[in-house]
Every structure is written in structure tokens, then in C-alpha cells.
Design an enzyme around this catalytic site. Structure first.
Site, PDB file in Angstrom:
ATOM      1  CD  GLU A  93     -11.307   4.348   1.364  1.00  0.00           C
ATOM      2  OE1 GLU A  93     -10.633   3.520   0.795  1.00  0.00           O
ATOM      3  OE2 GLU A  93     -11.323   5.663   0.709  1.00  0.00           O
TER       4      GLU A  93
ATOM      5  CB  SER B  28       0.125  -8.123  -1.199  1.00  0.00           C
ATOM      6  OG  SER B  28      -0.861  -8.990  -0.412  1.00  0.00           O
TER       7      SER B  28
ATOM      8  CE  LYS C  43      -4.342  -1.631   0.803  1.00  0.00           C
ATOM      9  NZ  LYS C  43      -4.321  -3.067   1.237  1.00  0.00           N
TER      10      LYS C  43
END
Ligand SMILES: *Cc1c(COP(=O)(O)O)cnc(C)c1O
Length: 412
Positions: A111, A379, A89
């Protein structure tokens, strides 16, 4: 008059279906993105941040033991979990935060469901000296206390959302509403390759650093491209980041793994490409959504919060229809097995999301030959899932530990 050279659609999917008031903000963002994307100064600054702050390039690790255990093709792991804040991310967050700074914004909003995207955004906001508000469903805040705690330490304001089911989709609506009311100074930092244009393209662009590195690393390690890429699919950003630089190489198979949850009954899974997945327009974009026959969004379930969402990247919906990306699903139990397998064979603790890709990749490896190579995207790392995995895999000891903690005296 500025003429647009790109489409805002991926085949029939994508677009921007938002209230009129948001259109100018999205257009300005689109313009800024296309300007800075190719600006040498911006690229240098982002490269430096990715190197020195996020820890890139991440290793492409040859998993020798897992390869032997699975029996056939050579399995490589792309170690995104080794980045700062523990997941891919951060790649997207640093790109967008730098862009927001260039656009003169003073506040980031985001969010978050599991809290991973919120955490990365809070970190970037602290790094860039920007104000930060993170919208989070009240139910998710209860489930994800550690990330709420860490975000607050980094100076973010975590805002509980009490509407609807008090989960991610309600947090998205609250963030959009806040954005409309504070457009001038606020950048809405979206966390996956979805939402109204330009977000799907922009997020995929910032995440493509994953696939570009893999390309280079495979050239060095194997002297040829991989035969197959495997990644888990929530919104689609880590999978597209890995796949995209390889899409033109037809020999490279791309496999996306969705969350099969507890089973294929409606509400029990997050498999958008299943009979419950229907084309629709929601939260600003056209894609495939889990919905009932009346167009009501279905609840979803996955053991991994990052895959637990009713929508999916419009680009992935298109790539699936074109037959370029294949989709499969792995259920909660198999994901836990994938996690245990990687811990046992390699001493690597993957995020529960990534464990879906591990579980499927290990199985798929048997259909390839010994001189072929697979890349599985790890990930994220699994520390964040302690509360879920410990309960599922070692329930008795875990609950005992928690009760001992409660009765322990208050000194450090
Ligand atoms: C958020 C998250 C995902 C799912 O999001 P994508 O946009 O599909 O990549 C997968 N893995 C981890 C570790 C995450 O934090």
C-alpha cells in the site's frame, strides 16, 4: 515444537492484532525472517543488491557551508536520497522482496500514500520477476500522478481504493483484505516499521544498514561517534534505521522530528506525541495513534505525504517512554525553509520529509559546541515533490508553466 526466543512486543507496544486467518501467515513470515536474517547466503545476496542495485553505501557528507551558516557543531548529512528510487525505502524493499522470493512467493502487494514505497516495491518486483499490486487511495492517486505513472511503467498494477477517506489508511485495509484472500502466493511488503509483528522488527532490521554505515563512516571521518542524530519520523523506518545501531551508546542523542503541519489543532498535523496522540490498537499493532476521545482516528495533515499518518512505530513509542529518543515537531512553513536552506548552502535538494529534519537540525546545532558532530538523515531527494514545492515557493511561474504545457502541440 519451535520455541520463540524473542518477544513480539516493544515494552507495552507492538504485538499482532489481526484476524485469525492471518496468524499462520505472520508466523511463517516470522520464522522465515529469523532463519534468513542470519543466513550467510541471504546476507551476501542482499549486500550485493544493496551495493550494485541500490547504490550503497551512501555518502556521509560533511556539510561545511551549512555548518558555518548554523554556527556551531559539525553537521554531516547521510545521503539516503542518492539511492535508487530516491529514498531509503529501497533498503527495506530489497530485503523483503528477497525474503519473499526465498519463501517461494510469486506476488508482492503493497500500500502506498505518496507513492514512494509503491515505486520502490514496483522496482523490486520488476527486478525479481514478481507480480506486483499496489493499493492506493483514490485521493492519493490524483495527487501523486508521477509515481502512479512510474509504477505502471515498471509493470505494477495500481489499484484505486474507494473506501473511507480514500487515503493511506484505507489502502492499508484494502491490502490486508487482499492478503487474507491470497495468502498462499502473496507477500505483503509493508513499508515502515509498524504493523503486526514481525514487520516492525523486520523493517527496522533492513533499515539499520543506514546506522551501521554511519557508525563506520564517523569512525573514519571524526574518529569518534556522533553526538546527536536527527531524522524525520513518518512511520519510523528511516529514523530507527539510523538510531538503532547507536541505542546502546548513551552519549549519542537521538532526535525524531514529526510533522507539525499547519498547526496544533486536531486534524492539522501528524504529531503523534502530542495531546491528540493516545495509546490504541489499529491496523494490527498497539502504539500511539492520533485519535479523538472516542477512539476515532483523526485526519492528519502534512506538506510531506511521507509524514502524513496517524500511527507510529511501536518501537519508537517505547523508546520515547524510556527517554532514549526525543521527539520534536517542525511545521510546513519551517520545512519549506529547511528545504531552501539546504538548497542554498549546499546545492542539495532534500525530500520535504527530510527537510523537516534539516530545519530542526540547523536550529539544534546552535546548542552544541564546535568540536561536536551531528548527523542529519536526508531520507530522500526532493524531485518527487516538484508539484508541491513549486506551487508553494514559485506559484505564479509554476501555474504558468502548467497552462503552457496544456496548450502546447502534441509532438515530442
Ligand atoms: C516514506 C518516507 C519517509 C517517512 O517514512 P519513515 O518510515 O518514517 O522513514 C521519510 N522520508 C522519505 C523520503 C520517505 O519517502
Amino acid at each position: 515444537m519451535n520455541r520463540r526466543k524473542h518477544s513480539r512486543y516493544f515494552g507495552p507496544y507492538g504485538g499482532r492484532f489481526v484476524p485469525e486467518m492471518l496468524i499462520p501467515a505472520l508466523s511463517k513470515l516470522e520464522e522465515a525472517f529469523f532463519h534468513f536474517r542470519d543466513d550467510p547466503g541471504f546476507k551476501n545476496e542482499l549486500d550485493r543488491l544493496l551495493r550494485t542495485y541500490a547504490g550503497r553505501p551512501t555518502p556521509l557528507y560533511f556539510a561545511e557551508n551549512l555548518t558555518h551558516e548554523s554556527g556551531w557543531c559539525r553537521i554531516y548529512l547521510k545521503m539516503e536520497g542518492l539511492t535508487h528510487t530516491g529514498a531509503h525505502k529501497i533498503n527495506n524493499v530489497l530485503g523483503q522482496a528477497l525474503l519473499a522470493k526465498k519463501m517461494g512467493k510469486t506476488r508482492l502487494i503493497a500500500e502506498t500514500g505518496a507513492g514512494q514505497h509503491g515505486l520502490a516495491t514496483a522496482a523490486a518486483a520488476a527486478r525479481f520477476g514478481l507480480e506486483c499490486k499496489v493499493f492506493m487511495g483514490e485521493v492519493d492517486m490524483d495527487r501523486q500522478y508521477p509515481n502512479v505513472f512510474f509504477m505502471r511503467r515498471m509493470g505494477a498494477e495500481v489499484i484505486p481504493v474507494r473506501e473511507g477517506t480514500r487515503t493511506l489508511k484505507d489502502a492499508v485495509n484494502a491490502a490486508l483484505k487482499y492478503w487474507i484472500e491470497h495468502l498462499e502466493e502473496t507477500h505483503y511488503l509493508l513499508g515502515s516499521a509498524l504493523g503486526p509483528f514481525p514487520y516492525p522488527l523486520m523493517v527496522r532490521h533492513f533499515q539499520s544498514v543506514i546506522g551501521r554505515e554511519v557508525k563506520r563512516q564517523m569512525r573514519k571521518l571524526e574518529r569518534r561517534p556522533p553526538d546527536v542524530l536527527v531524522a524525520c519520523v513518518g512511520g519510523g523506518s528511516n529514523s530507527l534505521g539510523l538510531f538503532h545501531p547507536f541505542l546502546r551508546q548513551k552519549s549519542v542523542r537521538c532526535v525524531g522530528v514529526e510533522a507539525g503541519g499547519r498547526g496544533m489543532k486536531p486534524g492539522e498535523h501528524a504529531v503523534r506525541f502530542s495531546p491528540d496522540g493516545r495509546p490504541g490498537i489499529l491496523q494490527g499493532y498497539k502504539s500511539t495513534f492520533l485519535q479523538d476521545e472516542y477512539g476515532q482516528v483523526l485526519p492528519t495533515h502534512s506538506i510531506s505525504a511521507g509524514l502524513d499518518y496517524a500511527g507510529i512505530s511501536p518501537e519508537l513509542a517505547h523508546l520515547r517512554e524510556r527517554g532514549r529518543v526525543e521527539f520534536v515537531s517542525v511545521d510546513d512553513r519551517q520545512a519549506l525553509e529547511g528545504l531552501s536552506l539546504l538548497c542554498r548552502t549546499e546545492g542539495i535538494l532534500p525530500a520535504l520529509e527530510s527537510a523537516h529534519a534539516v530545519a530542526y537540525g540547523a536550529r539544534l546545532a546552535r546548542t552544541f559546541s564546535r568540536d561536536q558532530a551531528m548527523v542529519i538523515n536526508i531520507s530522500g531527494r526532493g524531485d518527487k515533490d516538484l508539484f508541491i514545492t513549486a506551487r508553494a515557493l514559485d506559484g505564479e511561474n509554476w501555474l504558468e508553466f502548467l497552462s503552457r504545457e496544456l496548450s502546447r502541440d502534441q509532438s515530442y
